[in-house]
Motif scaffolding. Sequence first.
Motif, short mmCIF file in Angstrom:
data_model
loop_
_atom_site.label_atom_id
_atom_site.label_comp_id
_atom_site.label_asym_id
_atom_site.label_seq_id
_atom_site.Cartn_x
_atom_site.Cartn_y
_atom_site.Cartn_z
N THR A 1 -0.19 2.62 -4.55
CA THR A 1 0.94 1.85 -4.02
C THR A 1 2.07 1.76 -5.04
O THR A 1 1.82 1.67 -6.25
CB THR A 1 0.52 0.40 -3.65
N THR A 2 3.31 1.78 -4.53
CA THR A 2 4.47 1.67 -5.43
C THR A 2 4.53 0.29 -6.08
O THR A 2 5.00 0.15 -7.20
CB THR A 2 5.77 1.92 -4.63
N HIS A 3 4.02 -0.73 -5.39
CA HIS A 3 4.09 -2.09 -5.96
C HIS A 3 2.90 -2.40 -6.88
O HIS A 3 2.91 -3.42 -7.56
CB HIS A 3 4.21 -3.14 -4.85
N GLY A 4 1.87 -1.56 -6.88
CA GLY A 4 0.76 -1.76 -7.81
C GLY A 4 -0.30 -2.76 -7.36
O GLY A 4 -1.25 -3.04 -8.09
N HIS A 5 -0.15 -3.29 -6.13
CA HIS A 5 -1.18 -4.19 -5.63
C HIS A 5 -2.37 -3.38 -5.11
O HIS A 5 -2.24 -2.20 -4.76
CB HIS A 5 -0.63 -5.08 -4.51
N ASP A 6 -3.53 -4.06 -5.00
CA ASP A 6 -4.74 -3.39 -4.55
C ASP A 6 -4.80 -3.24 -3.03
O ASP A 6 -5.76 -2.69 -2.49
CB ASP A 6 -5.98 -4.17 -5.01
N GLY A 7 -3.80 -3.79 -2.35
CA GLY A 7 -3.79 -3.71 -0.90
C GLY A 7 -2.38 -3.52 -0.39
O GLY A 7 -1.43 -3.39 -1.18
N VAL A 8 -2.26 -3.49 0.94
CA VAL A 8 -0.92 -3.40 1.53
C VAL A 8 -0.39 -4.82 1.75
O VAL A 8 -1.15 -5.78 1.81
CB VAL A 8 -0.94 -2.61 2.87
N LEU A 9 0.94 -4.91 1.85
CA LEU A 9 1.57 -6.23 1.96
C LEU A 9 2.07 -6.45 3.39
O LEU A 9 2.43 -5.49 4.09
CB LEU A 9 2.74 -6.32 0.98
N ASP A 10 2.11 -7.71 3.79
CA ASP A 10 2.69 -8.00 5.11
C ASP A 10 4.18 -8.26 4.96
O ASP A 10 4.75 -8.11 3.87
CB ASP A 10 1.94 -9.17 5.78
N ARG A 11 4.81 -8.70 6.05
CA ARG A 11 6.27 -8.90 6.03
C ARG A 11 6.73 -9.89 4.99
O ARG A 11 7.83 -9.81 4.47
CB ARG A 11 6.72 -9.39 7.41
N ASN A 12 5.87 -10.85 4.69
CA ASN A 12 6.27 -11.87 3.71
C ASN A 12 5.98 -11.46 2.28
O ASN A 12 6.18 -12.24 1.35
CB ASN A 12 5.52 -13.17 3.98
N GLY A 13 5.44 -10.25 2.13
CA GLY A 13 5.10 -9.82 0.77
C GLY A 13 3.74 -10.32 0.33
O GLY A 13 3.36 -10.18 -0.84
N ASP A 14 2.98 -10.91 1.25
CA ASP A 14 1.61 -11.32 0.92
C ASP A 14 0.65 -10.18 1.24
O ASP A 14 0.93 -9.32 2.07
CB ASP A 14 1.20 -12.54 1.77
N ILE A 15 -0.52 -10.24 0.58
CA ILE A 15 -1.53 -9.21 0.84
C ILE A 15 -2.04 -9.31 2.28
O ILE A 15 -2.35 -10.39 2.76
CB ILE A 15 -2.71 -9.41 -0.14
N ASP A 16 -2.06 -8.16 2.95
CA ASP A 16 -2.61 -8.10 4.30
C ASP A 16 -4.08 -7.68 4.17
O ASP A 16 -4.41 -6.50 4.09
CB ASP A 16 -1.81 -7.09 5.13
N ASN A 17 -4.94 -8.69 4.12
CA ASN A 17 -6.36 -8.47 3.84
C ASN A 17 -7.00 -7.47 4.83
O ASN A 17 -7.59 -6.47 4.44
CB ASN A 17 -7.09 -9.81 3.91
#
Length: 312
Positions: A109-125
Amino acid sequence: MSLIEECSLTVNDLLLPVFVHDGEEVEEISSMPGVFRWPLRRLAEQISQWHAIGLRGFALFPKILPEFKDPLGKEILNPNSLTYRAAKLINDTGLDLVLIADLALDPYTTHGHDGVLDRNGDIDNDRTVEILAEASVLCAKVGYHWVAPSDMMDGRVGIIRESLDKASYTQVSILSYAAKFCSSYYGPFRSAIGSASPKAPKVEKGSYQLNPANRREARRELQLDRLEGADILMVKPAEPYLDIIQYAKQNLDLPIAAFQVSGEYSRICAASKLGWLNEMDCAKESLLAIKRAGADLIISYFADRMALALND
Ligand code: PBG
């Protein structure tokens, strides 16, 4: 003296993390002296050398080129991606070994998080778990023996198990990063795989990784992963969390692994460079403490040098 020694370290306790990249040359990781990123053309030969000194388990970590990264980490589902090509090359050696795939989106991921993000920028579990489950089948296809979800999303172990079983990969084991703390000791690793740099804003993983203050929560995470079907439970980092390792060993009837992470490695190397500590003595003491606390397996960047030292 060794006759009355209560535990001892052997090469069978150790798993080696291996960084791979898509370049041509062997690159030393500046924040982890003695640890390298291996190009695929050198990988099989290097694994054979490690195998010859007794190492049998290898956890692969890819450094993905920036042009293959996006916010969704789609490259993890490309069957020709680096991680999958590397496994095929290693398995072609025919050596008897265990290949471990790290399952998480942060290399991709370009943002470096371990998951994908939702519209609010939170992790979409839940969306993340679906992607990881699909990736686990790709890992099994290319011959990874164990998949190691390191993402800390809720419910992923159960869904990964279901996906592997459905695809008839019932024999592939899950080494779950069950109690993974939101630690400051992952910095050198993030530079090694290019998912963050010390100068960039810190990637905050506190919404899915454990608070270092929380023992009860760690126990719950370990228990849940066991119920969901994990085959091996891991605690990470290792030496700062010996109480958690001990709890896992005493209360959960599964093999327990511990990850002596990049920062644990680099702090010993740095102090030894300054002449303040002896590198291999401290490495051995740290590994022994982790084993004494209850780890059956230890992932360690010292594994190769420790294997050599133990052979002497
Ligand atoms: C992420 C992952 C991390 C490590 C292994 N897998 C870092 C993180 O959670 O940011 C750390 C390993 C180390 O520091 O040696 N999926």
